[in-house]
Each structure stands twice: as C-alpha cells, then as structure tokens.
Design a protein around this motif. Sequence first.
Motif, PDB file in Angstrom:
ATOM      1  N   ASP A  72      28.971  41.492  42.342  1.00  0.00           N
ATOM      2  CA  ASP A  72      29.850  42.577  41.943  1.00  0.00           C
ATOM      3  C   ASP A  72      29.133  43.639  41.111  1.00  0.00           C
ATOM      4  O   ASP A  72      29.632  44.756  40.948  1.00  0.00           O
ATOM      5  CB  ASP A  72      31.053  42.044  41.161  1.00  0.00           C
ATOM      6  N   ASN A 249      36.273  46.530  33.453  1.00  0.00           N
ATOM      7  CA  ASN A 249      36.763  45.279  34.023  1.00  0.00           C
ATOM      8  C   ASN A 249      36.271  44.069  33.245  1.00  0.00           C
ATOM      9  O   ASN A 249      37.024  43.123  32.963  1.00  0.00           O
ATOM     10  CB  ASN A 249      36.344  45.170  35.491  1.00  0.00           C
ATOM     11  N   ASN A 250      34.992  44.078  32.875  1.00  0.00           N
ATOM     12  CA  ASN A 250      34.429  42.936  32.146  1.00  0.00           C
ATOM     13  C   ASN A 250      34.949  42.842  30.712  1.00  0.00           C
ATOM     14  O   ASN A 250      34.977  41.754  30.124  1.00  0.00           O
ATOM     15  CB  ASN A 250      32.894  43.025  32.127  1.00  0.00           C
ATOM     16  N   VAL A 445      36.411  42.541  42.009  1.00  0.00           N
ATOM     17  CA  VAL A 445      36.314  41.480  41.004  1.00  0.00           C
ATOM     18  C   VAL A 445      37.710  41.057  40.538  1.00  0.00           C
ATOM     19  O   VAL A 445      37.998  39.864  40.385  1.00  0.00           O
ATOM     20  CB  VAL A 445      35.465  41.952  39.804  1.00  0.00           C
ATOM     21  N   GLU A 448      39.350  39.078  43.345  1.00  0.00           N
ATOM     22  CA  GLU A 448      38.681  37.792  43.529  1.00  0.00           C
ATOM     23  C   GLU A 448      39.073  36.818  42.432  1.00  0.00           C
ATOM     24  O   GLU A 448      39.297  35.624  42.684  1.00  0.00           O
ATOM     25  CB  GLU A 448      37.163  37.991  43.535  1.00  0.00           C
ATOM     26  N   THR A 449      39.172  37.302  41.207  1.00  0.00           N
ATOM     27  CA  THR A 449      39.593  36.442  40.096  1.00  0.00           C
ATOM     28  C   THR A 449      41.003  35.919  40.315  1.00  0.00           C
ATOM     29  O   THR A 449      41.285  34.728  40.103  1.00  0.00           O
ATOM     30  CB  THR A 449      39.528  37.231  38.776  1.00  0.00           C
ATOM     31  N   ARG A 450      41.896  36.778  40.768  1.00  0.00           N
ATOM     32  CA  ARG A 450      43.275  36.364  41.004  1.00  0.00           C
ATOM     33  C   ARG A 450      43.367  35.356  42.143  1.00  0.00           C
ATOM     34  O   ARG A 450      44.067  34.337  42.028  1.00  0.00           O
ATOM     35  CB  ARG A 450      44.130  37.593  41.329  1.00  0.00           C
ATOM     36  N   SER A 452      40.929  33.405  43.357  1.00  0.00           N
ATOM     37  CA  SER A 452      40.241  32.164  43.006  1.00  0.00           C
ATOM     38  C   SER A 452      41.090  31.305  42.075  1.00  0.00           C
ATOM     39  O   SER A 452      41.121  30.079  42.188  1.00  0.00           O
ATOM     40  CB  SER A 452      38.894  32.481  42.347  1.00  0.00           C
ATOM     41  N   ALA A 453      41.794  31.952  41.149  1.00  0.00           N
ATOM     42  CA  ALA A 453      42.678  31.212  40.247  1.00  0.00           C
ATOM     43  C   ALA A 453      43.831  30.573  41.010  1.00  0.00           C
ATOM     44  O   ALA A 453      44.270  29.456  40.698  1.00  0.00           O
ATOM     45  CB  ALA A 453      43.206  32.139  39.164  1.00  0.00           C
ATOM     46  N   ARG A 457      39.022  26.573  42.112  1.00  0.00           N
ATOM     47  CA  ARG A 457      37.585  26.848  42.181  1.00  0.00           C
ATOM     48  C   ARG A 457      36.868  26.027  43.236  1.00  0.00           C
ATOM     49  O   ARG A 457      35.784  26.368  43.672  1.00  0.00           O
ATOM     50  CB  ARG A 457      36.936  26.574  40.818  1.00  0.00           C
ATOM     51  N   ARG A 469      36.678  35.294  47.381  1.00  0.00           N
ATOM     52  CA  ARG A 469      35.945  36.544  47.563  1.00  0.00           C
ATOM     53  C   ARG A 469      36.319  37.219  48.871  1.00  0.00           C
ATOM     54  O   ARG A 469      36.500  38.443  48.928  1.00  0.00           O
ATOM     55  CB  ARG A 469      34.445  36.280  47.516  1.00  0.00           C
TER      56      ARG A 469
END
Length: 512
Positions: A72, A249-250, A445, A448-450, A452-453, A457, A469
Amino acid sequence: MLSRAGPDELPAGPAKHRARTAVAAPVDAAAPPLRWRAVLGTIVAAAMTVLDLTMTSSALGSIQHSLHASLDKGALVISAYATAELVTLALSAYLTRVFPPRTYLILLVSCFVAGSLLSANAWSFESLLVARVVQGMASGAIMPFAYYLIVVLMRGREHPKAISAFSLIVTGSAVLGPVLCITLAGWYSWRALYYVCIPIGAFALWLAVPGLRDRPAGSPRLGRRVSLMSVGAAVLALYCTQYVFDSGNNRGWFASPVVSVAAGAAVAMLAVFVVNELRTRHPLVDLRLLRHVPFLLTCAFNVAVGAAVYASYFLIPYYLTTLGYSVSRIGTVALYGGVVLLAVSLALPVLLRHVDVYLVSVTGAAIFAMSALVPFLAGDSPTDSEIIASQVARSVGAGLVLASLGLMVTRALTSAAAPSGSLLFNISRSLGGSIGAASCAAFVVFRETRHSAALGRDTAGPHLVDAGRMMALHDTFAMAFIVLALLTLGFVTASAVRRARHRRGNRFAGRH
C-alpha cells in the motif's frame, strides 16, 4: 499551444505561456540545425521523465518487495514524485525568468539523473522517496521548458513539425518503458531501470547545449518581481495537503493532532496564496481566470482526470502484483496499452478535426470507466485477455479525454489569458494526480482492513491471494467506475449546456 489554434496544434498541450512569461531568446535564422538540436534535446529530456514514470509504475511491486515495504506504500512512490513535480511546475514561469536557458537545462537534466542514481542505489524505502522527490522536482520543470523552446526557437511554420516530434518521441517513451521492464527488470533488477536515464540525459544535453550556447541569460531582476510570499505559501500548501493524504490513513485522519494541524496549515496557506495573488502586481498566476465558467469547468474536469490517471499508476501494478504477476508480465500488459496509446496519439489530430470535442470526451470517459469495470466483473481469477482488454481500454479512454480537455481549454481562453490559463490547467492535472494516487491507496488500505477484520486473518493461506486485499481491490475498481461514470455524465451535461447556449445565441441573432 494555448491560443486560438486549431486541433492540429493540440498534441503540444497548453504551454504557450512560457514564451510570454520568460525572457524570450531571439530566433537565430542563420543556424536552423542548432535550433532543431536544442528543441530535440529538450524533447528527449521530457521523454526521459515519461519513460521513468512508466518504468517505475510497472516495477512498483518488485521495488516494494525488495525494500521490504508494504504494497500500500506504493502510492507514496507515485504521489511524492507528483507533488514535487507540482511545486516546480507552479514555479516554472518564475524559474525560466531567472536562469539562462543553457544553464537551466543542464541543471534540470543533472538533477533528474542524480535522482535516478539515488533511486538505483536506494538502501531503504525512505531513501527511495527522497530520490523520487528529487526526480519530480526536475520533471516538473523539464516538460514546460521543452514547450518554451519550441515557441521561442522555432519559426511559426516549424511549430507543427516540432509538435509532431514532441508527440511521437514522448508517446514512444511510454511504449519503451514496459519493454525495458520486461528485459532489464526481468533479467537483472529494478535498479537497472534507473541507470537507463544516464545515457538518455547525456544524449539530451549533447543535442541541446550547442543550440543554447548563444542564448541570452535570464534576468534575476525579473525573477524578483514575483512575490516570495506567494511562492512560499504555494509550496507549503501543496506539501501540507500531500502530507494529509499520505499519512492520514495511518494516523487515523483527523483524530491525529499532526494531521489536523497539517490540514489547517494547508487551508491557511492556500488562503494566503489566493489573497496575495489577487493583490500583488506580479502574480505567479492570474486567479481571476477562474471566474470564466468554461475554463473553471475544464480545470475541474482536469483534476478528476489527473486523479484517475495517476491513481491507475498505483492501482494497476498493485492489482497485478496481488494476482502474482512478475515484473516482466506486468511490463507485457503495460506494453499493450502503450502501443495503443501511441496509435491513438497519431490519430487524434484527424479525429478532433472532424468530430465534436465533447463527443470525444464523453466517449473517452465512458471507455475509461469500462476499463475499471472489467477487472471488477472478472472476479478473483481474471484471464490475461481480460486484463489486457482493461489496459487497452484505459489507454484509449485516457488518451481521448486528455486530448479533448486540451482542445477545450484552448477554446476557453483568449491569447492574452494563455500564460496564466496554461499554468492553472497544468497545475490542476498535477494536483489531481497527486491527490488521486494517495487517495486510492488510502481507500484500498481502509477497505482491506475492514474486509480482513470481517473474514478473519487466517482466511488466506501462505500461497493464496489474500481474500481481504482482493475484495478491497474490487471495491476500489467499483469506486473508480462510479467516479469515471460521473465524469462521463459531467461531460454529457457540459455538452448539453453548450448546445443549449448555442441554440439560444442563434435564435437571438435571428431576431436581430
């Protein structure tokens, strides 16, 4: 050129203002070979920057893997370059006033080659970003300087030939980039790609320097007329804006005090810039042109198109790397698009001479939108033909839209407004590109976080494509399709309004 020119002059892009905002060197009629060498040398330098961008985009996945950076972060490689390019583009008229042409070109090419050497020998991802900033700073000034020399050194009847040479050489470099990725990066390493700029830069200087040797020097006194407050405010506003998009974002966006302060500083510096530009006698750019509605709409469209084009420089390699494509395969896919883009560039002068520019823009935007829809509908295992079809559609659509915007802006401005109008038009595209790449990465990102949660994992094994992803990429392509569909609708609306105004004007003329 930005003037009341016809479609035949479109490939040069809007840049005639450099001749009016710089110290014009008189044409030396006694030495046409030297004049042509100078122009061709700067065109080669401009092509070098395009070549570097296409090579970096194709090898992005390999670069990140080698430097142990997450995928990313690829947007930073593109957006850092675009932001630095944007800053020097905004200052290009000021810089051309100060430096003698020969000194200016040597500095720019040397700076770009130095950035290439730093990129080739980058020891960390951060060092690569610094090198990309150095390259971007030089690139932002090389392209307008090439246009400037065409205007200053070439006679009027020689402009079409010089413009055709510019279009062919620069577009051809977009085709050469993927070819070099297939060979050099595939056989050796992505680092070998950046060494290519050394002989090209040397060749550009060998061509250009003799033709610039007798040109008069610039005038620092003219350079001092530009408000340093405007220059500083513009640079700080651009830097703070880019920091917000790159780090937001980070850091949790506005939950972070640092991001909030950077956003506030960007707004404050933009306000300072606008107020100072409206009050100073020697502005960097005439912002009052934005009161002209057709020109304002063209710049707004240009921001959206620039965002889409630069976002694709990050998204397509990211997507193909996620599918397991090697650098050579990514280069092969990009090569198809480059060849098609070259064909479109050759056909554009004839096409725009016989087809309404708004029809071309609508068609191009619709094809561009379809290029985002194809990978979305293809699922998790797209075929090579589907990926190539998407890449070809992207090249055709982007080529048509960019060309039509160039013609629209030439029609929206008078010759007197060309200097500032060209600068605003170019800045709008670079600004859109800088924001587009960073925003695209942030959206990927976030999704992908949403996903993956929600999936867990352990959804994907070590040899499988990460499900979260891939779902995030599908979301991004869907969002890109929506944005480009809205852009298409915007062109349709603008075309309808234009036709309605034309009919009203004809009826009014008939009564009187």
